[in-house]
Design an enzyme around this catalytic site. Structure first.
Site, PDB file in Angstrom:
ATOM      1  N   HIS A  90     -46.428  38.410 -16.789  1.00 49.75           N
ATOM      2  CA  HIS A  90     -45.243  37.672 -16.345  1.00 49.75           C
ATOM      3  C   HIS A  90     -45.624  36.318 -15.757  1.00 49.75           C
ATOM      4  O   HIS A  90     -46.672  36.180 -15.129  1.00 49.75           O
ATOM      5  CB  HIS A  90     -44.491  38.478 -15.276  1.00 49.75           C
TER       6      HIS A  90
ATOM      7  N   ASP B 263     -51.467  37.388 -15.537  1.00 50.15           N
ATOM      8  CA  ASP B 263     -50.497  38.486 -15.577  1.00 50.15           C
ATOM      9  C   ASP B 263     -49.560  38.251 -16.767  1.00 50.15           C
ATOM     10  O   ASP B 263     -49.339  37.111 -17.181  1.00 50.15           O
ATOM     11  CB  ASP B 263     -49.701  38.510 -14.264  1.00 50.15           C
TER      12      ASP B 263
ATOM     13  N   HIS C 256     -45.030  36.643  -7.831  1.00 48.21           N
ATOM     14  CA  HIS C 256     -43.606  36.289  -7.948  1.00 48.21           C
ATOM     15  C   HIS C 256     -43.004  35.805  -6.622  1.00 48.21           C
ATOM     16  O   HIS C 256     -41.901  35.274  -6.614  1.00 48.21           O
ATOM     17  CB  HIS C 256     -42.790  37.481  -8.468  1.00 48.21           C
TER      18      HIS C 256
ATOM     19  N   ASP D 297     -50.711  43.906 -17.320  1.00 48.85           N
ATOM     20  CA  ASP D 297     -49.506  44.240 -18.083  1.00 48.85           C
ATOM     21  C   ASP D 297     -49.469  43.498 -19.418  1.00 48.85           C
ATOM     22  O   ASP D 297     -48.510  43.636 -20.178  1.00 48.85           O
ATOM     23  CB  ASP D 297     -48.221  44.003 -17.263  1.00 48.85           C
TER      24      ASP D 297
HETATM   25  N1  Q9C Z   1     -37.215  43.798 -18.510  1.00 53.66           N
HETATM   26  C1  Q9C Z   1     -45.501  42.020 -11.649  1.00 53.66           C
HETATM   27  O1  Q9C Z   1     -46.041  42.317 -12.705  1.00 53.66           O
HETATM   28  N2  Q9C Z   1     -38.650  43.810 -13.822  1.00 53.66           N
HETATM   29  N3  Q9C Z   1     -44.173  42.052 -11.502  1.00 53.66           N
HETATM   30  C2  Q9C Z   1     -38.916  43.487 -15.168  1.00 53.66           C
HETATM   31  C3  Q9C Z   1     -38.268  43.661 -17.546  1.00 53.66           C
HETATM   32  C4  Q9C Z   1     -39.547  43.288 -12.807  1.00 53.66           C
HETATM   33  C5  Q9C Z   1     -43.277  42.405 -12.582  1.00 53.66           C
HETATM   34  C6  Q9C Z   1     -37.791  43.748 -16.104  1.00 53.66           C
HETATM   35  C7  Q9C Z   1     -40.967  43.040 -13.270  1.00 53.66           C
HETATM   36  C8  Q9C Z   1     -41.851  42.511 -12.158  1.00 53.66           C
HETATM   37  C9  Q9C Z   1     -46.313  41.673 -10.459  1.00 53.66           C
HETATM   38 ZN    ZN Z   2     -46.602  41.241 -14.319  1.00 52.07          ZN
END
Ligand code: Q9C
Ligand code: ZN
Length: 362
Positions: free
Chosen positions: A217, A215, A159, A304
């Site tokens: 995300h 991932d 990110h 995830d």
């Molecule tokens: N409603 C990685 O997996 N907040 N970052 C999420 C979801 C942040 C994830 C909120 C998620 C970051 C590296």
């Molecule tokens: Zn993630």
């Protein structure tokens, strides 16, 4: 396979993250790396080594100078200016129409971050550097002829953009490694200073590198860093940002810009994605990568996507990961696996070793 791991990851131990209006215990915690390491030790995939110490040059090839200078001192300056010693977390974010640079100790986090899920503590910068070093060491091993390396990075990186942190990420380990691979290993020095810039010229044309991000995300940071480049292909399979974090990037129409047009490929997916559905999409991603014919592959690997993940909504089971690894291995490319997310801690060991088993052809 060689695994690269640094115990310094534990220096980053956030007290909280801000989510849906609440300060909650952080999902991204040291236990994640410990669990994966223990599973790796049991699985016997090969040597587990500490990272080599790289200087800032290969990191500066990806990240902004002012950003790095900020990260290096953020915590001390924050505390000295009266910020809460628990962690750096901004109160005001630079957003559209309010993006003038301002870097006072209490406001710089609002300039250099895009959300409130990435607190900075005293050891965050050192931990982030150790993760970047792990990814760079894996890249160096590929340049030296290894076919497969796993950088057990923490904190994760995908990110983090050129000059933005967020989403538990500070330095973009995968992007730093991809850049280093493309540069053929340029930038390994022995200093540790921000003063040795501008960077020395890269002595040869870059090699093509593909980054595949699996991932849950979208890897918005990696996408941003390579968006206008045709020497790095970025392919990401992730939750549709219309529904899930990072919300403001990751759509299918984001295809790259300038000479980079056509070298960014997003696969945003619906909730409850099954193993079969995921593997079918992966097939499309792999075709694009094979067409690009890169010299190296960097795999941003998050777990995830697992059905039991507390912040994901896909429905993959543990059986998916060996198959995903197997399919990626069929590309036949020298591959650096970079650890990203995955928060179903009890399942992390099985899922990570599953992916690596597939990649190892075991
Ligand atoms: N409603 C990685 O997996 N907040 N970052 C999420 C979801 C942040 C994830 C909120 C998620 C970051 C590296
Ligand atoms: Zn993630």
């Amino acid at each position: 396979m060689i695994t690269i791991f640094s115990p310094d990851h534990a220096l980053h131990d956030a007290p909280h993250e801000f989510l849906d209006g609440k300060l909650i215990p952080p999902h991204e915690a040291p236990v994640r790396a410990r669990i994966i390491l223990e599973a790796l030790e049991r699985a016997d995939f090969g040597p587990i080594q500490p990272p080599r110490a790289f200087d800032l040059e290969p990191i500066r090839a990806v990240h902004d100078h002012g950003y790095l200078a900020y990260l290096a001192q953020a915590y001390e300056r924050w505390v000295a200016a009266g910020g809460d010693p628990a962690a750096v977390l901004p109160s005001t974010l630079a957003v559209r129409w309010m993006s003038r640079r301002s870097v006072g100790p209490l406001v710089a986090p609002g300039y250099y971050s895009f959300d409130l899920s990435a607190p900075i503590v005293a050891g965050t910068y050192r931990a982030a550097r150790s993760a970047a070093d792990a990814a760079l060491t894996g890249a160096a091993l590929l340049l030296e002829g290894q076919q497969l390396a796993y950088a057990l990075c923490r904190p994760p990186g995908h990110h983090a953009g050129h000059d933005l942190y967020g989403g538990y990420c500070y330095l973009n380990n995968a992007a730093i490694a991809a850049q280093y691979l493309g540069d053929g290993g340029w930038g390994m020095g022995d200093g540790d200073t921000l003063d040795s810039y501008p960077p020395s010229p890269i002595p040869h044309p870059p090699q093509r590198v593909a980054v595949l991000d699996i991932d849950f995300h979208h890897g918005n940071g990696t996408q941003q860093i390579f968006y206008e480049r045709d020497d790095v292909l970025f392919v990401s399979i992730h939750a549709d940002p219309a529904r899930e974090y990072p919300y403001f990037a990751g759509y299918a129409d984001e295809q790259g810009a300038g000479v980079g047009r056509g070298f960014n490929l997003n696969f945003p997916l619906e909730a409850s994605v099954t193993n079969a559905r995921y593997l079918a999409i992966l097939e499309q991603a792999l075709i694009a990568i094979a067409d690009f014919a890169p010299r190296f592959l960097v795999l941003s690997a998050g777990f995830d996507t697992f059905g039991g993940d507390p912040i994901g909504d896909f429905a993959l089971t543990a059986d998916a990961y060996p198959l995903i690894g197997q399919r990626i291995a069929q590309l036949g490319l020298p591959t650096l696996v970079v650890q990203e997310g995955g928060y179903a801690v009890a399942a992390l060991g099985e899922n990570a070793t599953g992916l690596l088993r597939g990649l190892n052809g075991m």
